[in-house]
Design an enzyme around this catalytic site. Structure first.
Site, PDB file in Angstrom:
ATOM      1  CG  ASP A  16      -1.870   1.147   1.244  1.00 43.93           C
ATOM      2  OD1 ASP A  16      -2.519   1.392   0.224  1.00 43.93           O
ATOM      3  OD2 ASP A  16      -1.964   1.816   2.289  1.00 43.93           O
ATOM      4  CG  ASP A  18      -2.108   7.536   0.203  1.00 43.38           C
ATOM      5  OD1 ASP A  18      -1.192   8.343  -0.011  1.00 43.38           O
ATOM      6  OD2 ASP A  18      -3.079   7.382  -0.559  1.00 43.38           O
ATOM      7  CG  ASP A 214      -2.045   2.305   6.375  1.00 45.39           C
ATOM      8  OD1 ASP A 214      -2.259   1.900   5.212  1.00 45.39           O
ATOM      9  OD2 ASP A 214      -2.586   3.328   6.841  1.00 45.39           O
TER      10      ASP A 214
END
Length: 345
Positions: A16, A18, A214
């Site tokens: 991922d 961001d 995250d």
């Protein structure tokens, strides 16, 4: 076989962006050097994002500027997954109403479809993705088209996105406006749903991938849905306290403070007697409806968190609650907040 770090076990990291590699215009601490070491050791790095606003070329350029060399083919976006879904619903060359940015426009064109911006252009479908420029007029246009009965595909439904200034509304918030106006649910392509995983595997050719993210509700659930292992890093949205009561679909395989976790040998998680679990020198026991740390202490508190979570999850699964207990005794999951505080997390 000797123990090896994650970047030598898995052939491809599905990362991922961001909250994992960068936050807004800045690279996250330790990301650049950790990814460089993993890449030099032979791990393929693929950047998988639910953000549909930018083109793969623009994302690759941003990564390269931050010191993470990347090519457009290294980037897989939810716009690409959404465009593939739309292409399966309409004839080749059809017009598609695009509510989003250049990343979505390019992805639609890549599938041999014609992007348009108004219902007056007689589109055959609607595709919606995040872009900072999306406002009332575009949302209204989408609502008119969806209410007319056109197929509606959303790139993703993340309610928030992390930025350098904090947490901001994501595409899910914008999708909710159209849903509220029309009473219609879109078909969703991005993480955590299967179209995004299929798009990623098709474009990377990964044989033994590791999802790195995250967020429990997109990255980790996406790995669960795809049947692959995952690493959760705590540089973005999800926090340690989100884990002990997480249902099965939100449970990562590994935990780490940041992307240095890719370079670590992840210690074995060992189940003991009476619901006890050990990991990396930490031991968590269950007694009197609570989880507690043993006297031994390991070097990495996230190894202790893995042991704590394993004990909590095992207790929840044994009772059939799938993580639905209460941190303070409100359900069947043992109380765990004191043990988490003792880890310093």
């Amino acid at each position: 076989m000797p123990e090896q770090p994650l970047h030598r076990i898995y052939d491809t990291a599905l990362l991922d962006l961001d909250g994992v590699v960068y936050a807004g215009p800045q690279a996250i601490e330790h990301a650049v050097e950790s990814l460089a070491e993993a890449r030099e050791a032979g791990m393929r790095l693929a950047y998988v994002t639910n953000n549909a606003s930018r083109t793969p070329k623009a994302v690759a350029a941003h990564l390269s500027e931050l010191g993470v060399p990347a090519e457009p083919e290294d980037v897989i976006t939810s716009a690409q997954a959404a465009a593939r879904v739309v292409a399966g619903k309409v004839p080749e060359g059809s017009k598609v109403l695009v509510i989003g940015g250049e990343g979505l426009v390019e992805a639609v064109r890549e599938r041999g479809l014609e992007p348009v911006r108004s219902l007056d252009d007689d589109p055959a479908a609607v595709v919606q993705g995040y872009d900072a420029t999306v406002g009332w007029q575009q949302l209204a246009e989408a609502s008119y088209a969806v209410a007319k009965g056109l197929p509606w595909v959303a790139s993703n439904t993340d309610l928030t996105i992390p930025t350098a200034r904090g947490t901001a509304p994501g595409n899910g918030t914008l999708v909710a406006a159209v849903r509220t106006a029309t009473g219609v649910e879109p078909e969703v392509a991005g993480k955590p749903l299967p179209p995004m995983h299929r798009e990623t595997i098709l474009r990377t050719g990964a044989k033994h991938p590791l999802v790195v993210g995250d967020r429990l509700d997109t990255d980790i659930e996406g790995a669960f849905n795809g049947g692959v292992d995952s690493l959760l890093v705590f540089t973005g949205i999800s926090r340690p306290e989100d884990l002990p009561e997480a249902p099965a679909k939100y449970r990562p395989t590994y935990l780490a403070a940041d992307l240095r976790g890719l370079l670590r040998v992840q210690p074995e998680l060992v189940a003991g007697d009476g619901g006890a679990y050990s990991c990396g020198g930490w031991t968590v026991t269950v007694a009197d409806g609570a989880l507690s740390l043993g006297e031994a202490r390991g070097e990495d508190p996230y190894d202790g968190l893995r042991a704590l979570c394993a004990a909590a999850w095992a207790a929840a699964d044994a009772d059939g609650t799938d993580g639905g207990g209460g941190a303070n005794g409100g359900g069947t999951t043992p109380k765990w907040r004191d043990a988490l505080a003792a880890l310093g997390l």
